[in-house]
Scaffold this motif. Structure first.
Motif, PDB file in Angstrom:
ATOM      1  N   TYR A   1      53.288  61.042  40.973  1.00  0.00           N
ATOM      2  CA  TYR A   1      52.282  61.925  41.560  1.00  0.00           C
ATOM      3  C   TYR A   1      50.915  61.677  40.925  1.00  0.00           C
ATOM      4  N   ARG A   2      50.883  61.554  39.614  1.00  0.00           N
ATOM      5  CA  ARG A   2      49.627  61.295  38.913  1.00  0.00           C
ATOM      6  C   ARG A   2      49.030  59.961  39.354  1.00  0.00           C
ATOM      7  N   ALA A   3      49.855  58.913  39.440  1.00  0.00           N
ATOM      8  CA  ALA A   3      49.371  57.589  39.833  1.00  0.00           C
ATOM      9  C   ALA A   3      48.900  57.551  41.279  1.00  0.00           C
ATOM     10  N   SER A   4      49.448  58.436  42.116  1.00  0.00           N
ATOM     11  CA  SER A   4      49.111  58.416  43.542  1.00  0.00           C
ATOM     12  C   SER A   4      47.656  58.780  43.812  1.00  0.00           C
ATOM     13  N   TRP A   5      46.957  59.311  42.813  1.00  0.00           N
ATOM     14  CA  TRP A   5      45.550  59.665  42.983  1.00  0.00           C
ATOM     15  C   TRP A   5      44.623  58.485  42.709  1.00  0.00           C
ATOM     16  N   TYR A   6      45.182  57.338  42.327  1.00  0.00           N
ATOM     17  CA  TYR A   6      44.340  56.136  42.190  1.00  0.00           C
ATOM     18  C   TYR A   6      43.799  55.772  43.579  1.00  0.00           C
ATOM     19  N   PRO A   7      42.519  55.395  43.706  1.00  0.00           N
ATOM     20  CA  PRO A   7      41.947  55.087  45.028  1.00  0.00           C
ATOM     21  C   PRO A   7      42.744  54.012  45.775  1.00  0.00           C
ATOM     22  N   GLY A   8      43.184  54.334  46.984  1.00  0.00           N
ATOM     23  CA  GLY A   8      43.943  53.401  47.807  1.00  0.00           C
ATOM     24  C   GLY A   8      45.441  53.491  47.635  1.00  0.00           C
ATOM     25  N   ALA A   9      45.902  54.265  46.646  1.00  0.00           N
ATOM     26  CA  ALA A   9      47.340  54.402  46.399  1.00  0.00           C
ATOM     27  C   ALA A   9      47.945  55.470  47.307  1.00  0.00           C
ATOM     28  N   THR A  10      49.219  55.276  47.642  1.00  0.00           N
ATOM     29  CA  THR A  10      49.942  56.204  48.508  1.00  0.00           C
ATOM     30  C   THR A  10      51.292  56.536  47.885  1.00  0.00           C
ATOM     31  N   LEU A  11      51.623  57.796  47.864  1.00  0.00           N
ATOM     32  CA  LEU A  11      52.938  58.231  47.396  1.00  0.00           C
ATOM     33  C   LEU A  11      53.912  58.098  48.568  1.00  0.00           C
ATOM     34  N   THR A  12      54.828  57.133  48.500  1.00  0.00           N
ATOM     35  CA  THR A  12      55.734  56.866  49.622  1.00  0.00           C
ATOM     36  C   THR A  12      57.108  57.503  49.440  1.00  0.00           C
ATOM     37  N   GLU A  13      57.472  57.776  48.190  1.00  0.00           N
ATOM     38  CA  GLU A  13      58.700  58.492  47.844  1.00  0.00           C
ATOM     39  C   GLU A  13      58.369  59.315  46.608  1.00  0.00           C
ATOM     40  N   PRO A  14      59.212  60.263  46.230  1.00  0.00           N
ATOM     41  CA  PRO A  14      58.887  61.087  45.063  1.00  0.00           C
ATOM     42  C   PRO A  14      58.567  60.290  43.796  1.00  0.00           C
ATOM     43  N   ARG A  15      59.167  59.101  43.655  1.00  0.00           N
ATOM     44  CA  ARG A  15      58.923  58.310  42.450  1.00  0.00           C
ATOM     45  C   ARG A  15      58.226  56.979  42.736  1.00  0.00           C
ATOM     46  N   VAL A  16      57.776  56.744  43.961  1.00  0.00           N
ATOM     47  CA  VAL A  16      57.236  55.426  44.342  1.00  0.00           C
ATOM     48  C   VAL A  16      55.800  55.547  44.847  1.00  0.00           C
ATOM     49  N   VAL A  17      54.932  54.694  44.290  1.00  0.00           N
ATOM     50  CA  VAL A  17      53.533  54.617  44.713  1.00  0.00           C
ATOM     51  C   VAL A  17      53.264  53.212  45.242  1.00  0.00           C
ATOM     52  N   ARG A  18      52.548  53.139  46.363  1.00  0.00           N
ATOM     53  CA  ARG A  18      52.232  51.853  47.000  1.00  0.00           C
ATOM     54  C   ARG A  18      50.725  51.641  47.021  1.00  0.00           C
ATOM     55  N   PHE A  19      50.329  50.363  46.842  1.00  0.00           N
ATOM     56  CA  PHE A  19      48.917  49.977  46.879  1.00  0.00           C
ATOM     57  C   PHE A  19      48.812  48.637  47.592  1.00  0.00           C
ATOM     58  N   LEU A  20      47.900  48.503  48.539  1.00  0.00           N
ATOM     59  CA  LEU A  20      47.727  47.284  49.326  1.00  0.00           C
ATOM     60  C   LEU A  20      46.366  46.658  49.034  1.00  0.00           C
ATOM     61  N   SER A  21      46.327  45.317  48.989  1.00  0.00           N
ATOM     62  CA  SER A  21      45.060  44.612  48.785  1.00  0.00           C
ATOM     63  C   SER A  21      45.205  43.146  49.170  1.00  0.00           C
ATOM     64  N   THR A  22      44.086  42.528  49.485  1.00  0.00           N
ATOM     65  CA  THR A  22      44.052  41.076  49.670  1.00  0.00           C
ATOM     66  C   THR A  22      43.483  40.381  48.439  1.00  0.00           C
ATOM     67  N   ASP A  23      43.113  41.162  47.432  1.00  0.00           N
ATOM     68  CA  ASP A  23      42.482  40.649  46.210  1.00  0.00           C
ATOM     69  C   ASP A  23      43.396  40.956  45.026  1.00  0.00           C
ATOM     70  N   TYR A  24      43.950  39.921  44.401  1.00  0.00           N
ATOM     71  CA  TYR A  24      44.898  40.161  43.319  1.00  0.00           C
ATOM     72  C   TYR A  24      44.242  40.835  42.113  1.00  0.00           C
ATOM     73  N   PHE A  25      42.957  40.610  41.907  1.00  0.00           N
ATOM     74  CA  PHE A  25      42.302  41.297  40.800  1.00  0.00           C
ATOM     75  C   PHE A  25      42.361  42.806  41.006  1.00  0.00           C
ATOM     76  N   GLU A  26      42.246  43.243  42.273  1.00  0.00           N
ATOM     77  CA  GLU A  26      42.360  44.673  42.551  1.00  0.00           C
ATOM     78  C   GLU A  26      43.780  45.177  42.287  1.00  0.00           C
ATOM     79  N   VAL A  27      44.768  44.337  42.494  1.00  0.00           N
ATOM     80  CA  VAL A  27      46.155  44.690  42.144  1.00  0.00           C
ATOM     81  C   VAL A  27      46.264  44.883  40.635  1.00  0.00           C
ATOM     82  N   LEU A  28      45.673  43.963  39.863  1.00  0.00           N
ATOM     83  CA  LEU A  28      45.690  44.087  38.403  1.00  0.00           C
ATOM     84  C   LEU A  28      44.974  45.354  37.946  1.00  0.00           C
ATOM     85  N   ARG A  29      43.861  45.660  38.604  1.00  0.00           N
ATOM     86  CA  ARG A  29      43.135  46.875  38.251  1.00  0.00           C
ATOM     87  C   ARG A  29      44.001  48.121  38.520  1.00  0.00           C
TER      88      ARG A  29
END
Length: 265
Positions: A231-259
């Motif tokens: 839940y805490r991580a789901s507030w990162y910009p662009g992140a989505t809470l897809t299950e109670p324990r799972v957060v998803r983030f999409l990007s075409t830029d791997y540096f943004e994945v690292l961030r």
């Protein structure tokens, strides 16, 4: 030749319990020494192959484990953590000829090492494009951003197998394998010999064969051990809470994945 070494402790020879990886415990000094010895062996192999500059990232826990006084004159050591998204490969850039991983370990959820994890113990697993990822994969992809090939890895048998799957031409030195909460390891003296020889052979080999082609699109999924962390991580910009324990983030830029990994995991 300019070489980068990223060093961890949970894939060093013989390590079996978290006490051996944590500063407050009486058994930690032995494995701090072993981590240092294996890094020095990799340095010796690199120098034998022609390395004139070596930058080492102490990439375990506090980042203050390697005994600096044992390093060769041509080596520099990064201690502590800057907070940069490159993290375990901090300061890696296109000026380096190759990247070596020493003391790396299996990914979270694996039974190949009793200390298997990915980044932090609150992460149950971390997946990139649907595949469970290790720290090796995360930072091999980071190296690919700056066109530096990861050519050598030492660690447990599980991470060695994963490394060869991602980079078939990589040279690996498996020093142990997990059996439940136990490990079966080679002798430390043999590990040092094989790490020295393996690092030298890798640096004398075809570096181009180890270059990684990054995907065009990234789906990052982090499964946490508790819903609270998700839940805490789901507030990162662009992140989505897809299950109670799972957060998803999409990007075409791997540096943004690292961030995202840096701030969420």
């Amino acid at each position: 030749m300019k070489v980068y070494i990223s060093a961890d402790i949970e894939g060093t020879t013989g390590i079996t319990h978290w006490d051996e990886a944590e500063k407050p415990h009486a058994t930690y000094p032995e494995f701090r020494e072993r981590m240092t010895d294996e890094v020095v062996a990799a340095c010796e192999g690199a120098i034998e192959a022609g390395a004139t500059e070596i930058l080492i990232k102490d990439a375990h826990d506090s980042g203050r484990n390697i005994i600096a006084g044992r390093l060769p004159d041509c080596a520099k050591l990064i201690r502590g953590w800057s907070g940069h998204p490159f993290s375990m490969v901090q300061e890696l850039d296109a000026s380096f000829d190759a990247l070596l991983f020493v003391g790396y370990h299996s990914k979270a959820g694996s039974d190949d090492n009793p200390l298997a994890h990915t980044l932090r113990l609150r992460v149950a697993h971390l997946a990139i494009n649907g595949e469970i990822a290790s720290e090796f994969q995360i930072y091999s992809y980071a190296a690919a951003l700056v066109k530096v090939p990861g050519i050598f890895l030492s660690g447990d048998a599980g991470i060695c197998a994963d490394a060869r799957k991602l980079v078939p031409a990589i040279v690996t030195v498996p020093v142990s394998r997990g059996i439940g909460p136990s490990t079966l390891s080679i002798a430390p003296s043999l590990a040092l010999k094989e790490i020295r020889e393996g690092a030298s052979r890798a640096l004398r080999g075809n570096h181009a064969a180890c270059h990684i082609e990054l995907p065009k699109h990234f789906t990052l999924e982090i499964k946490f051990t508790t819903p609270v962390d998700a839940y805490r991580a789901s507030w990162y910009p662009g992140a989505t809470l897809t299950e109670p324990r799972v957060v998803r983030f999409l990007s075409t830029d791997y540096f943004e994945v690292l961030r995202a990994i840096k701030f969420m995991a």
